[in-house]
Design a protein around this motif. Structure first.
Motif, mmCIF file in Angstrom:
data_model
loop_
_atom_site.group_PDB
_atom_site.id
_atom_site.type_symbol
_atom_site.label_atom_id
_atom_site.label_comp_id
_atom_site.label_asym_id
_atom_site.label_seq_id
_atom_site.Cartn_x
_atom_site.Cartn_y
_atom_site.Cartn_z
ATOM 1 N N THR A 84 2.255 76.596 40.364
ATOM 2 C CA THR A 84 2.047 78.036 40.524
ATOM 3 C C THR A 84 3.301 78.757 40.054
ATOM 4 O O THR A 84 4.326 78.136 39.791
ATOM 5 N N GLN A 85 3.222 80.059 39.946
ATOM 6 C CA GLN A 85 4.368 80.861 39.521
ATOM 7 C C GLN A 85 4.659 81.918 40.565
ATOM 8 O O GLN A 85 3.752 82.451 41.199
ATOM 9 N N LEU A 136 19.396 81.050 44.568
ATOM 10 C CA LEU A 136 18.579 79.884 44.921
ATOM 11 C C LEU A 136 19.008 78.653 44.126
ATOM 12 O O LEU A 136 19.087 77.550 44.660
ATOM 13 N N HIS A 137 19.323 78.839 42.865
ATOM 14 C CA HIS A 137 19.819 77.724 42.043
ATOM 15 C C HIS A 137 21.153 77.212 42.585
ATOM 16 O O HIS A 137 21.404 75.999 42.571
ATOM 17 N N ARG A 138 22.008 78.110 43.059
ATOM 18 C CA ARG A 138 23.289 77.688 43.642
ATOM 19 C C ARG A 138 23.052 76.836 44.891
ATOM 20 O O ARG A 138 23.709 75.804 45.076
ATOM 21 N N ARG A 148 19.093 69.363 45.694
ATOM 22 C CA ARG A 148 17.639 69.362 45.858
ATOM 23 C C ARG A 148 17.039 70.266 44.801
ATOM 24 O O ARG A 148 17.657 71.235 44.385
ATOM 25 N N PRO A 149 15.804 69.990 44.381
ATOM 26 C CA PRO A 149 15.145 70.852 43.403
ATOM 27 C C PRO A 149 14.807 72.229 43.994
ATOM 28 O O PRO A 149 14.514 72.348 45.188
ATOM 29 N N VAL A 150 14.849 73.240 43.147
ATOM 30 C CA VAL A 150 14.491 74.595 43.561
ATOM 31 C C VAL A 150 13.073 74.607 44.135
ATOM 32 O O VAL A 150 12.809 75.231 45.168
ATOM 33 N N ALA A 151 12.151 73.929 43.486
ATOM 34 C CA ALA A 151 10.761 73.903 43.953
ATOM 35 C C ALA A 151 10.658 73.362 45.374
ATOM 36 O O ALA A 151 9.871 73.864 46.179
ATOM 37 N N GLU A 173 9.645 74.346 51.109
ATOM 38 C CA GLU A 173 10.147 74.273 52.477
ATOM 39 C C GLU A 173 10.181 75.669 53.120
ATOM 40 O O GLU A 173 9.805 75.835 54.283
ATOM 41 N N ALA A 174 10.610 76.661 52.363
ATOM 42 C CA ALA A 174 10.673 78.030 52.888
ATOM 43 C C ALA A 174 9.277 78.564 53.197
ATOM 44 O O ALA A 174 9.062 79.197 54.238
ATOM 45 N N VAL A 175 8.320 78.304 52.335
ATOM 46 C CA VAL A 175 6.944 78.769 52.553
ATOM 47 C C VAL A 175 6.364 78.106 53.804
ATOM 48 O O VAL A 175 5.772 78.769 54.658
#
Length: 74
Positions: free
Chosen positions: A8-9, A20-22, A29-32, A37-39
């Protein structure tokens, strides 16, 4: 067999994505994974059905002796 994923986007502000990348780099860990996890943590967790362990009686003690509130002896 792993969990099935669907791509999804989402649109994020550039500053948020950079931050978020930082975090992803720092946590290794991957951004995805962070987004999933946040969702789950914010929107998909189960809500408590009602109050848990509320004490409505008088209690003059402090946190160190809170168990005495449940003693049978007066």
């Amino acid at each position: 067999m792993g969990t099935s994923m669907v791509k999804t986007q989402v649109y994020l502000a550039k500053a948020d994505l950079t931050a978020l990348h930082r975090v992803a780099k720092r946590e290794k860990r991957p951004v995805a994974e962070l987004v999933r996890e946040a969702v789950r943590g914010k929107w998909l967790r189960t809500k408590p059905a009602g109050p848990v362990a509320l004490w409505t009686g008088p209690f003059a003690g402090g946190s160190a002796d809170h168990d005495s509130a449940f003693d049978d002896d007066p």
